[in-house]
Motif scaffolding. Structure first.
Motif, mmCIF file in Angstrom:
data_model
loop_
_atom_site.group_PDB
_atom_site.id
_atom_site.type_symbol
_atom_site.label_atom_id
_atom_site.label_comp_id
_atom_site.label_asym_id
_atom_site.label_seq_id
_atom_site.Cartn_x
_atom_site.Cartn_y
_atom_site.Cartn_z
ATOM 1 N N VAL A 1 0.844 -1.191 0.000
ATOM 2 C CA VAL A 1 0.000 0.000 0.000
ATOM 3 C C VAL A 1 0.882 1.245 0.000
ATOM 4 O O VAL A 1 1.982 1.243 0.543
ATOM 5 N N THR A 2 0.384 2.324 -0.612
ATOM 6 C CA THR A 2 1.160 3.570 -0.654
ATOM 7 C C THR A 2 0.323 4.719 -0.096
ATOM 8 O O THR A 2 0.321 4.968 1.092
ATOM 9 N N ILE A 3 -0.443 5.415 -0.951
ATOM 10 C CA ILE A 3 -1.269 6.529 -0.486
ATOM 11 C C ILE A 3 -2.681 6.375 -1.025
ATOM 12 O O ILE A 3 -2.899 5.773 -2.070
ATOM 13 N N GLY A 4 -3.650 6.943 -0.297
ATOM 14 C CA GLY A 4 -5.049 6.855 -0.716
ATOM 15 C C GLY A 4 -5.821 8.111 -0.375
ATOM 16 O O GLY A 4 -6.611 8.128 0.570
ATOM 17 N N PRO A 5 -5.636 9.191 -1.133
ATOM 18 C CA PRO A 5 -6.292 10.466 -0.806
ATOM 19 C C PRO A 5 -7.711 10.580 -1.347
ATOM 20 O O PRO A 5 -8.135 9.828 -2.222
ATOM 21 N N ALA B 1 9.826 0.995 11.861
ATOM 22 C CA ALA B 1 10.102 -0.430 12.072
ATOM 23 C C ALA B 1 8.836 -1.266 11.883
ATOM 24 O O ALA B 1 8.883 -2.374 11.319
ATOM 25 N N HIS B 2 7.706 -0.716 12.337
ATOM 26 C CA HIS B 2 6.427 -1.429 12.219
ATOM 27 C C HIS B 2 6.108 -1.730 10.751
ATOM 28 O O HIS B 2 5.767 -2.868 10.394
ATOM 29 N N PHE B 3 6.227 -0.718 9.880
ATOM 30 C CA PHE B 3 5.872 -0.925 8.474
ATOM 31 C C PHE B 3 6.948 -1.707 7.722
ATOM 32 O O PHE B 3 6.635 -2.493 6.821
ATOM 33 N N GLU B 4 8.211 -1.512 8.077
ATOM 34 C CA GLU B 4 9.269 -2.298 7.437
ATOM 35 C C GLU B 4 9.089 -3.780 7.748
ATOM 36 O O GLU B 4 9.282 -4.647 6.886
ATOM 37 N N LYS C 1 5.307 2.889 2.841
ATOM 38 C CA LYS C 1 4.850 3.580 4.040
ATOM 39 C C LYS C 1 6.037 4.067 4.865
ATOM 40 O O LYS C 1 6.038 5.188 5.388
ATOM 41 N N ALA C 2 7.061 3.230 4.973
ATOM 42 C CA ALA C 2 8.257 3.636 5.713
ATOM 43 C C ALA C 2 8.907 4.850 5.061
ATOM 44 O O ALA C 2 9.361 5.778 5.749
ATOM 45 N N GLU C 3 8.932 4.868 3.736
ATOM 46 C CA GLU C 3 9.507 6.021 3.029
ATOM 47 C C GLU C 3 8.694 7.282 3.293
ATOM 48 O O GLU C 3 9.258 8.376 3.458
ATOM 49 N N LEU C 4 7.375 7.158 3.348
ATOM 50 C CA LEU C 4 6.534 8.314 3.641
ATOM 51 C C LEU C 4 6.827 8.878 5.027
ATOM 52 O O LEU C 4 6.856 10.095 5.221
ATOM 53 N N ILE C 5 7.042 7.995 5.990
ATOM 54 C CA ILE C 5 7.326 8.462 7.348
ATOM 55 C C ILE C 5 8.638 9.234 7.380
ATOM 56 O O ILE C 5 8.758 10.261 8.067
ATOM 57 N N ASP D 1 -7.688 -6.600 10.908
ATOM 58 C CA ASP D 1 -6.264 -6.914 10.865
ATOM 59 C C ASP D 1 -5.473 -5.938 9.990
ATOM 60 O O ASP D 1 -4.308 -6.179 9.684
ATOM 61 N N PHE D 2 -6.105 -4.833 9.589
ATOM 62 C CA PHE D 2 -5.436 -3.877 8.696
ATOM 63 C C PHE D 2 -5.146 -2.582 9.451
ATOM 64 O O PHE D 2 -6.012 -2.040 10.143
ATOM 65 N N GLU D 3 -3.916 -2.095 9.298
ATOM 66 C CA GLU D 3 -3.521 -0.841 9.948
ATOM 67 C C GLU D 3 -2.774 0.025 8.940
ATOM 68 O O GLU D 3 -1.933 -0.453 8.194
ATOM 69 N N ASP D 4 -3.120 1.332 8.922
ATOM 70 C CA ASP D 4 -2.556 2.232 7.922
ATOM 71 C C ASP D 4 -2.110 3.525 8.595
ATOM 72 O O ASP D 4 -2.710 3.983 9.582
ATOM 73 N N LEU D 5 -1.073 4.113 8.037
ATOM 74 C CA LEU D 5 -0.595 5.423 8.470
ATOM 75 C C LEU D 5 -1.565 6.486 7.983
ATOM 76 O O LEU D 5 -1.881 6.552 6.796
ATOM 77 N N CYS D 6 -2.059 7.343 8.880
ATOM 78 C CA CYS D 6 -3.034 8.340 8.457
ATOM 79 C C CYS D 6 -3.199 9.409 9.533
ATOM 80 O O CYS D 6 -3.144 9.121 10.730
#
Length: 650
Positions: free
Chosen positions: A92-96, A146-149, A156-160, A176-181
């Motif tokens: 997953v990457t981005i979802g605007p 570390a969580h996303f890696e 996602k790690a690159e976005l952080i 069971d799904f978790e996303d940076l947002c």
């Protein structure tokens, strides 16, 4: 005991710090069911956010623009969850949120297919029906990376890594799904009921053509099934009205790889294009403009002086001559207009000076952004530059605004929204100058009683602007005309006029385009009218059809008479059955068909038929001509009213 102040000024006090959901429940059960999120002291938060201080709170429901955006962003997360369950190898990457929907980009080993979209959408409905709670947590930067890696989510790690130090990092979990947002989100997936995936396309990671190609899945989400159905109906109708399809069907234009982003106008399309120019030319003449023309290619030095070279260089086409002079195809008409103003001494008596130009401009648009007539590289602007004194500035803004509304009305656009875009971070000129320019635009709108929306930071680099947004026949919005006020280019080019005291003064420069790009406006008109233009605008207004070759001379004579009356007419003399001819020219959306058989020839009559199939009867030639001339009457026959040509009183 936190005291919560609501938008109506009422207050509620709680013994213990309440969540936003608690406040909604205290107000009433209906609001508790409708609320999606809240704004605490103007900061958007989830319903689960606990308010531990006195604060101002407004609740966000799905019927508001903010609520609709939350629904759509939450639906993007639902999409990502479904994809991860069905295709575990996808990253997953981005979802605007985007206009009327959302998208989510995925890195996957192969393109998604229409069958994949069907499976993904079905899984989304299953997850929504499960009514999974949506929860938020924050993590320190290193732990989040570390969580996303650890999950293999390297994007996602690159976005952080790109998020500034010290900014909170929040994650949202559902099942069971978790996303940076950043959030906020709906309280549970059960709030997502009316959504549909619409298409899949390729996209570069972070919009960079040198980076990986991702799979972008588009979707839309609405508060309820009725709103979703209405949107899908609009999409279906928009597909039927697609100007690219109609452009081919009506023989108006085509595009070719030999000139990407440039239009090849066919005779009918060019006729339509010229009708727009003739209309605007007449309206501008009526409103006190003079028409000028400036070169297409100008020296780099001019663009350096104007500031375009430093602010717009990447979008300019350039060439270097054998003596190493650098020239650029003009992306704007403004410097040419300044050069015209600078010729000769200008007096205050010469102002306001309104110079109009149908100028060809060239801008490099990425190939992926090109879209028929709506996004091209070579186009014509109905540009005008108004030079006036500071005292005249607001009046000239008001005149331009009134003219905009009058012209759009002639084309059937009665709903026009106005946006005021203010100073951007990257700009030229000091704050005092920007204050004066922004006040001129807002003051003109306020005087005229026109509502507008402010877009902070969205102005051009040299001045604030108004944008005029049209609503078409099926409810879509199109940004077309612009009005910009500018004290910076007159300063940079050191132009002046002589005032009443024989002192040199700096003029104000207004940049104004009403159609904007004529190519784009033509595309909008094609879709607005679905190719069936008003008679005054139609490339061919009447087609004369013969039943047999015996009527050919009579048909030719009719066409000559029609053309002498100023009508755009043609004859179909082919040896085809009349039913075939009628069907063909009906599909060509010709407003009127004039059918002549032997009886009509002998009696000097015409059997007239409207595009919708209405038979208007057999008419004498005189009655036929009178009806066609009346039907083809241009709005130019109705002069602009005084209120269209003069600003309102302060």
């Amino acid at each position: 005991m936190p005291c919560i102040t609501l938008p109506d000024g009422s207050q509620r006090t709680f013994v213990h710090p309440p969540t936003v959901a608690d406040v909604a429940a205290a107000i009433g059960p209906d609001l508790a069911r409708a609320a999606l999120a809240g704004c605490v002291d103007a900061h958007p938060v989830d319903l689960s956010f606990r308010i531990d201080r006195d604060a101002r709170l407004s609740l966000i429901t799905q019927d508001s623009p903010e609520g609709l955006a939350i629904l759509r962003h939450s639906c993007a997360h639902l999409l990502a969850m479904a994809v991860k369950q069905l295709f575990p190898g996808a990253q997953v990457t981005i979802g605007p949120v985007i206009e009327e929907g959302f998208f989510y980009d995925f890195a996957f080993e192969r393109p998604f297919t229409p069958d994949d979209l069907t499976r993904i959408e079905a899984r989304m409905h299953e997850l929504a029906a499960a009514d999974l709670p949506v929860t938020r947590r924050e993590l320190p930067r290193d732990e989040a990376i570390a969580h996303f890696e650890q999950q293999g989510e390297h994007y996602k790690a690159e976005l952080i890594h790109a998020i500034p130090e010290g900014e909170p990092l929040s994650l949202y979990r559902q099942g069971d799904f978790e996303d940076l947002c950043r959030g906020p989100h709906v309280p549970s997936t059960g709030r997502l009921k009316a959504f549909k995936l619409t298409k899949v396309a390729g996209a570069y990671w972070r919009g960079d053509a040198t980076k990986a190609v991702l799979q972008r899945i588009y979707g839309t989400c609405w508060p309820d099934a009725r709103a979703l159905a209405a949107h899908l109906t609009r999409l279906e109708e928009a597909g039927k009205r697609d100007h690219r399809k109609l452009g081919a069907q009506l023989d108006l234009f085509h595009f070719d790889d030999s000139a990407p982003g440039s239009v090849f106008w066919h005779a009918r399309g060019w006729t339509l294009f010229q009708q727009l120019i003739a209309y605007m030319r007449a309206r501008q003449d009526e409103a006190g403009y003079i028409e000028v023309n400036t070169p297409d290619v100008m020296d780099r030095g001019l663009w350096e002086t104007s500031g375009h070279w430093f602010n717009y260089r990447d979008a300019m086409f350039t060439t270097t001559t054998e003596d190493e002079r650098v020239f650029a195809l003009k992306p704007m008409n403004c410097p040419g207009a300044v050069s015209l103003f600078a010729q000769g001494i200008k007096s205050y008596r010469d102002l306001p000076l309104r110079m109009a130009e149908f100028g060809k401009v060239h801008r490099y648009e990425p190939s992926g952004a090109l879209h028929g007539l709506l996004r091209v590289r070579h186009f014509t602007q109905d540009d005008a530059h108004i030079f006036c004194t500071p005292a005249q500035m607001q009046d000239e803004c008001a005149r331009s605004i009134a003219l905009v509304f009058a012209i759009y009305r002639d084309f059937g656009f009665d709903e026009v929204a106005v946006k005021l875009s203010t100073r951007p971070a990257r700009r030229i000129g000091d704050d005092a100058t920007w204050d004066a320019l922004e006040n001129a635009l807002s003051g003109a709108l306020d005087r005229m009683g026109i509502a507008y929306r402010v877009n902070p930071g969205e102005g051009a680099f040299y001045g604030p602007k108004l944008e005029f947004v049209l609503r078409d026949a099926i409810g879509r919005d199109w940004q077309c005309g612009t009005l910009q006020v500018d004290l910076n280019l007159p300063e940079r080019f050191d132009i002046h006029y002589v005032d009443e005291d024989d002192q040199r003064q700096r003029p104000v420069m207004l940049h104004r385009a009403l159609f904007g790009s004529l190519e784009r406006f033509t595309g909008i008109l094609i879709e607005h009218y679905s190719g069936l233009f008003p008679v005054w605008l139609a490339p061919c207004q009447v087609k004369v059809l013969t039943i047999s070759s015996a009527q050919d001379d009579y048909a030719r004579e009719l066409v000559r008479t029609l053309k002498q009356a100023g009508l755009r007419a043609d004859a179909d003399l082919r040896n085809e059955k009349i039913g075939f001819k009628i069907r063909e020219h009906t599909l060509q959306k010709i407003p009127y068909l004039a059918i002549v058989g032997e009886q009509e020839r002998q009696q000097g009559q015409v059997a007239l038929r409207a595009h919708d199939g209405t038979k208007l009867g057999s008419l004498s030639r005189a009655a036929f001509m009178e009806q066609l001339v009346r039907a083809a009457r241009s709005p130019l026959h109705t002069p602009l009213s005084p209120c269209d040509l003069a600003p309102p009183s302060p």
